[in-house]
Scaffold this active site. Sequence first.
Site, PDB file in Angstrom:
ATOM      1  N   GLY A   1       0.821  -1.217   0.000  1.00 64.35           N
ATOM      2  CA  GLY A   1       0.000   0.000   0.000  1.00 64.35           C
ATOM      3  C   GLY A   1       0.848   1.257   0.000  1.00 64.35           C
ATOM      4  O   GLY A   1       0.481   2.265  -0.608  1.00 64.35           O
TER       5      GLY A   1
ATOM      6  N   SER B   1      -5.466   8.245  11.764  1.00 65.02           N
ATOM      7  CA  SER B   1      -3.996   8.117  11.771  1.00 65.02           C
ATOM      8  C   SER B   1      -3.283   9.440  11.509  1.00 65.02           C
ATOM      9  O   SER B   1      -2.362   9.523  10.689  1.00 65.02           O
ATOM     10  CB  SER B   1      -3.541   7.084  10.719  1.00 65.02           C
ATOM     11  OG  SER B   1      -4.342   5.946  10.719  1.00 65.02           O
TER      12      SER B   1
ATOM     13  N   ASP C   1      -1.242   0.609  13.715  1.00 63.11           N
ATOM     14  CA  ASP C   1      -0.371  -0.554  13.510  1.00 63.11           C
ATOM     15  C   ASP C   1       0.182  -1.081  14.830  1.00 63.11           C
ATOM     16  O   ASP C   1       0.126  -2.272  15.114  1.00 63.11           O
ATOM     17  CB  ASP C   1       0.788  -0.202  12.564  1.00 63.11           C
ATOM     18  CG  ASP C   1       0.330  -0.125  11.111  1.00 63.11           C
ATOM     19  OD1 ASP C   1      -0.849  -0.435  10.849  1.00 63.11           O
ATOM     20  OD2 ASP C   1       1.132   0.257  10.252  1.00 63.11           O
TER      21      ASP C   1
ATOM     22  N   LYS D   1       7.822  -8.438   4.813  1.00 64.94           N
ATOM     23  CA  LYS D   1       7.224  -7.175   4.371  1.00 64.94           C
ATOM     24  C   LYS D   1       7.890  -5.980   5.053  1.00 64.94           C
ATOM     25  O   LYS D   1       8.043  -4.924   4.445  1.00 64.94           O
ATOM     26  CB  LYS D   1       5.718  -7.194   4.660  1.00 64.94           C
ATOM     27  CG  LYS D   1       4.968  -6.033   4.024  1.00 64.94           C
ATOM     28  CD  LYS D   1       3.476  -6.227   4.147  1.00 64.94           C
ATOM     29  CE  LYS D   1       2.718  -5.003   3.751  1.00 64.94           C
ATOM     30  NZ  LYS D   1       2.713  -4.699   2.326  1.00 64.94           N
TER      31      LYS D   1
END
Length: 426
Positions: free
Chosen positions: A96, A198, A314, A412
């Site tokens: 993303g 966020s 997160d 990742k």
Amino acid sequence: MKQLRLNPINCINGEINIPGSKSISNRVLLLATLARGSTTLTNLLDSDDIRYMLASLKQLGIQYTLSEDKTECVVEGNEGPISSASVQSLFLGNAGTAMRPLCAALTLGQGEFTLTGEPRMEERPIGDLVDALRQLGADVTYLKNDGFPPLTINATGLNGGDVEIAGDLSSQFLTALLMVAPLTKDSVNIKIKGELVSKPYIDITIALMKQFGVEVINHQYQRFEIKAGQHYVSPGKVLVEGDASSASYFLAAGAIKGGEVKVTGVGRLSIQGDVKFADALAQMGADIEWGDDYIIARKSTLTAIEMDMNHIPDAAMTIATAALFATGTTKLTNIYNWRIKETDRLAAMATELRKVGAIVEEGHDYITITPPAELNTAAIDTYNDHRMAMCFSMMAFADCGITINDPDCTSKTFPDYFAQFTQLAK
């Protein structure tokens, strides 16, 4: 399928330097590309998301040199928008942090660009960003489902002017729009529809843009103004901060089973909102010490908290598994955007927490976790989601240990996470 067995760990102690931040790494790669001059990026993260961005930039003709360990990159700036005389098709995996900013950046120049990704990427929304880009004159066509990749951009530049963008799903849409705004034909006024999620990630974007010489006027996160005629200019060197979300696992480990764990590369001076994770741990009772570029967590008795986690989505996942070692019921609220991440993290987290015996309530945008009297071992599914794998490493502090399915999905953001984690175990 590969499995990793983590046997019970009685104590964890030591110091770890955290790899570079994923969100900062991909932002600065793009800013350095759009800038005038050569930029040296140090402590760059070497991970899947960054590799997709680097591969795309190379395909688009951007010149860079990468050190052997892939943590230092010298980018030769393009001095403005990227154009291509030939049709380009870019594959961005499930990144993303590459898909959203590149989608915006590639509307600035001239050419035809198709952006594709893994099947999960085709389920991750991009419509709010595309709607905003279209208001500025972009020509973007969806190739499968409206509002989702894959998509094709017929780029002729962006006009500027007034634009509205939804802020309630993902801050990455606004980040992408902000980064391209200085290179449009006129000044840009961005109005936010709904509550902006966020916010700290927007602060990162604005701080990095400033490093490259561009000013954003922020009106209480309701409206953002970017004056025309600004240009990105290389600051010469940029140090990528350690990834504050990655730091969360080691800090939680110190709080649950220290000793003490010292995390370097992030601290009081960090531009990442996820360092606030340490404050959430402190509210649970952890003993936290802050330095300018380090944080230390020491063991303490942990108690449950109820907290709005919108500012640290997160890192909040780590609180969900740390809650297994706290007394009482922990409630994490305002986390709907977990559902549109690498997997539906709310559903995944609820499912896996129940496997180890927790009593869990999964709401539309919240989760409650009550630990059992005794935790059970289980084989944890990771849903090809790096954070699921790393969060459940906390179960190594239970007397039963844990098995992690597909542990390599941490590539990742943190390819050698489990090696680093077990190294600190005593």
